[in-house]
Design a protein around this motif. Structure first.
Motif, PDB file in Angstrom:
ATOM      1  N   SER A 107       0.081  -3.513  -1.851  1.00 19.25           N
ATOM      2  CA  SER A 107      -0.326  -2.131  -2.100  1.00 19.25           C
ATOM      3  C   SER A 107       0.705  -1.117  -1.646  1.00 19.25           C
ATOM      4  CB  SER A 107      -1.660  -1.833  -1.394  1.00 19.25           C
ATOM      5  OG  SER A 107      -1.489  -1.789   0.013  1.00 19.25           O
TER       6      SER A 107
ATOM      7  N   LEU B 138      -0.857  -9.596  -3.459  1.00 19.84           N
ATOM      8  CA  LEU B 138      -2.115  -9.390  -4.156  1.00 19.84           C
ATOM      9  C   LEU B 138      -1.921  -9.754  -5.624  1.00 19.84           C
ATOM     10  CD1 LEU B 138      -3.249  -6.018  -2.532  1.00 19.84           C
ATOM     11  CD2 LEU B 138      -3.580  -8.367  -1.722  1.00 19.84           C
TER      12      LEU B 138
ATOM     13  N   THR C 199      -7.425  -6.807 -11.879  1.00 18.76           N
ATOM     14  CA  THR C 199      -7.156  -7.384 -10.563  1.00 18.76           C
ATOM     15  C   THR C 199      -8.413  -8.112 -10.107  1.00 18.76           C
ATOM     16  OG1 THR C 199      -7.844  -5.304  -9.498  1.00 18.76           O
ATOM     17  CG2 THR C 199      -5.481  -5.614  -9.904  1.00 18.76           C
ATOM     18  N   SER C 200      -8.272  -8.947  -9.101  1.00 19.76           N
ATOM     19  CA  SER C 200      -9.420  -9.714  -8.612  1.00 19.76           C
ATOM     20  C   SER C 200      -9.469  -9.651  -7.102  1.00 19.76           C
ATOM     21  CB  SER C 200      -9.325 -11.173  -9.074  1.00 19.76           C
ATOM     22  OG  SER C 200      -8.118 -11.760  -8.631  1.00 19.76           O
ATOM     23  N   GLN C 201     -10.587 -10.092  -6.563  1.00 20.99           N
ATOM     24  CA  GLN C 201     -10.745 -10.117  -5.114  1.00 20.99           C
ATOM     25  C   GLN C 201      -9.629 -10.959  -4.481  1.00 20.99           C
ATOM     26  OE1 GLN C 201     -12.797  -7.507  -4.217  1.00 20.99           O
ATOM     27  NE2 GLN C 201     -13.704  -8.849  -2.721  1.00 20.99           N
ATOM     28  N   PRO C 202      -9.086 -10.519  -3.361  1.00 20.47           N
ATOM     29  CA  PRO C 202      -8.001 -11.275  -2.724  1.00 20.47           C
ATOM     30  C   PRO C 202      -8.458 -12.644  -2.239  1.00 20.47           C
ATOM     31  CG  PRO C 202      -8.818  -9.567  -1.266  1.00 20.47           C
ATOM     32  CD  PRO C 202      -9.455  -9.322  -2.598  1.00 20.47           C
TER      33      PRO C 202
ATOM     34  N   PHE D  34      -4.292  -2.259   2.539  1.00 19.97           N
ATOM     35  CA  PHE D  34      -4.715  -1.449   1.396  1.00 19.97           C
ATOM     36  C   PHE D  34      -6.076  -0.808   1.683  1.00 19.97           C
ATOM     37  CE2 PHE D  34      -5.349  -2.011  -3.533  1.00 19.97           C
ATOM     38  CZ  PHE D  34      -5.150  -0.657  -3.711  1.00 19.97           C
TER      39      PHE D  34
ATOM     40  N   SER E  34      -9.765   0.277   1.812  1.00 17.35           N
ATOM     41  CA  SER E  34     -11.006  -0.416   1.486  1.00 17.35           C
ATOM     42  C   SER E  34     -11.777   0.304   0.391  1.00 17.35           C
ATOM     43  CB  SER E  34     -11.887  -0.528   2.731  1.00 17.35           C
ATOM     44  OG  SER E  34     -12.225   0.770   3.218  1.00 17.35           O
TER      45      SER E  34
ATOM     46  N   SER F 246     -10.186  -1.599  -2.798  1.00 10.63           N
ATOM     47  CA  SER F 246      -9.972  -3.048  -2.830  1.00 10.63           C
ATOM     48  C   SER F 246     -10.768  -3.730  -1.731  1.00 10.63           C
ATOM     49  CB  SER F 246      -8.467  -3.336  -2.646  1.00 10.63           C
ATOM     50  OG  SER F 246      -8.231  -4.707  -2.431  1.00 10.63           O
TER      51      SER F 246
ATOM     52  N   THR G 179      -9.499  -6.197  -0.154  1.00 13.10           N
ATOM     53  CA  THR G 179      -8.477  -6.866   0.648  1.00 13.10           C
ATOM     54  C   THR G 179      -8.718  -6.695   2.137  1.00 13.10           C
ATOM     55  OG1 THR G 179      -6.841  -6.487  -1.093  1.00 13.10           O
ATOM     56  CG2 THR G 179      -5.999  -7.036   1.091  1.00 13.10           C
TER      57      THR G 179
ATOM     58  N   VAL H  83      -0.451  -3.919  -9.047  1.00 15.06           N
ATOM     59  CA  VAL H  83      -1.833  -4.021  -8.568  1.00 15.06           C
ATOM     60  C   VAL H  83      -2.589  -2.714  -8.805  1.00 15.06           C
ATOM     61  CG1 VAL H  83      -3.283  -4.342  -6.530  1.00 15.06           C
ATOM     62  CG2 VAL H  83      -1.298  -5.824  -6.896  1.00 15.06           C
TER      63      VAL H  83
ATOM     64  N   HIS I 240      -4.809  -0.368 -13.093  1.00 13.74           N
ATOM     65  CA  HIS I 240      -5.963   0.509 -13.215  1.00 13.74           C
ATOM     66  C   HIS I 240      -5.586   1.932 -13.631  1.00 13.74           C
ATOM     67  CE1 HIS I 240      -8.617  -2.555 -11.594  1.00 13.74           C
ATOM     68  NE2 HIS I 240      -7.746  -2.762 -10.633  1.00 13.74           N
TER      69      HIS I 240
END
Length: 292
Positions: A11, A30, A66-69, A93, A95, A98, A100, A270, A274
């Protein structure tokens, strides 16, 4: 005093040169995806460059996201340093955008039990892109000056909400696909050439504050928020495959403010998945809009 280790993730959008120059100890890549194929984002852009992503978004109808870390990836990066006997500070990054940081905090709870003699702190920066980088650099200097890991953590907690992010995106469709805008708003806004002016609030979430029409009005609207800066010694401009737009934003800022230094950076994949190509933003230390 033993030198503590600093860990960052994708990030921060650090280049490999910046990563090496600041002697960052650990990195958590990520992930992002294009048409279902997953890539990891590294400072050296070894798997796919940001420019390649933006070219794909401009020229095709690829589905990106993107997806969950992966908690295991986070654990590997942190534990590798704990095994060396180092105390670890992970600058994470926001909250608000993300999962993460939440994943890292859960991983950290487990690691603290396994390494009780060492310190491990995870700081939710509530920042993104060069806003995270703007926090990393002072911490690196503090470490070089011999400060403790607790002092570094406390400085981050005290100053992270001072980092202001003002953003404009070029294509509203990307915000819609990311759940940030209604379908009707995306269609009508695009047809009318409307550009949202967005900021990151004190919870680290993207909030649309106003809408303008036309690029020149975008530059003026973003520049106007420098009134909230603590000082103009250093400001940051970042962009998603839009270097010319970034320069025009800088020109608008210089016409209205006496700025010491402008640092440019590129928005990584990352976040860029978006916001889409053409996004520009100005970042500085000051007062966030919801903290006035």
């Amino acid at each position: 005093m033993e030198r503590f280790a600093i860990v960052v993730d994708s990030s921060a959008d650090l280049t490999q040169e910046q990563y090496d120059a600041m002697h960052i100890d650990g990195f958590i890549p990520l992930s992002f995806s294009i048409d279902g194929k997953e890539y990891l984002s590294y400072p050296d852009e070894r798997e796919l460059t940001a420019e390649e992503l933006y070219a794909t978004l401009r020229n095709t109808k690829a589905v990106v996201g993107t997806s969950q870390p992966n908690p295991g990836r986070i654990e590997d990066a942190l534990e590798a340093l704990l095994r060396q006997g180092k105390d670890v500070l992970y600058i994470a990054f926001t909250s608000g955008l993300s999962g993460t940081c939440a994943s890292a905090q859960l991983v950290a709870e487990d690691l603290r039990e396994r390494y009780p003699g060492q310190k491990l702190f995870v700081v939710d920066t509530l920042c993104a892109c060069c806003g995270v980088a703007a926090l990393i650099e002072p911490v690196v200097k503090m470490r070089e000056a011999g400060c403790s890991i607790e002092d570094a953590r406390d400085w981050l907690e005290e100053n992270k909400r001072r980092v202001c992010h003002w953003i404009s995106v070029d294509d509203l469709g990307h915000l819609y696909r990311g759940g940030r805008l209604s379908a009707a708003g995306a269609v009508v806004g695009t047809a009318l050439g409307i550009k949202p002016i967005i900021d990151l609030n004190s919870e680290g979430k993207l909030i649309t504050q106003e809408k303008v029409r036309g690029k020149n009005n975008v530059y003026a609207a973003l520049a106007r928020h420098l009134e909230d800066a603590d000082n103009l010694d250093v400001i940051y401009i970042t962009h998603a495959g839009a270097p010319e737009e970034a320069k025009k934003l800088a020109e608008t800022i210089k016409k209205n403010y006496k700025v010491g230094e402008i640092r440019y950076s590129s928005i990584g994949p990352v976040v860029g998945c978006h916001t889409g190509p053409g996004t520009i933003a100005v970042v500085f230390f000051g007062t966030r809009s919801d903290a006035k």
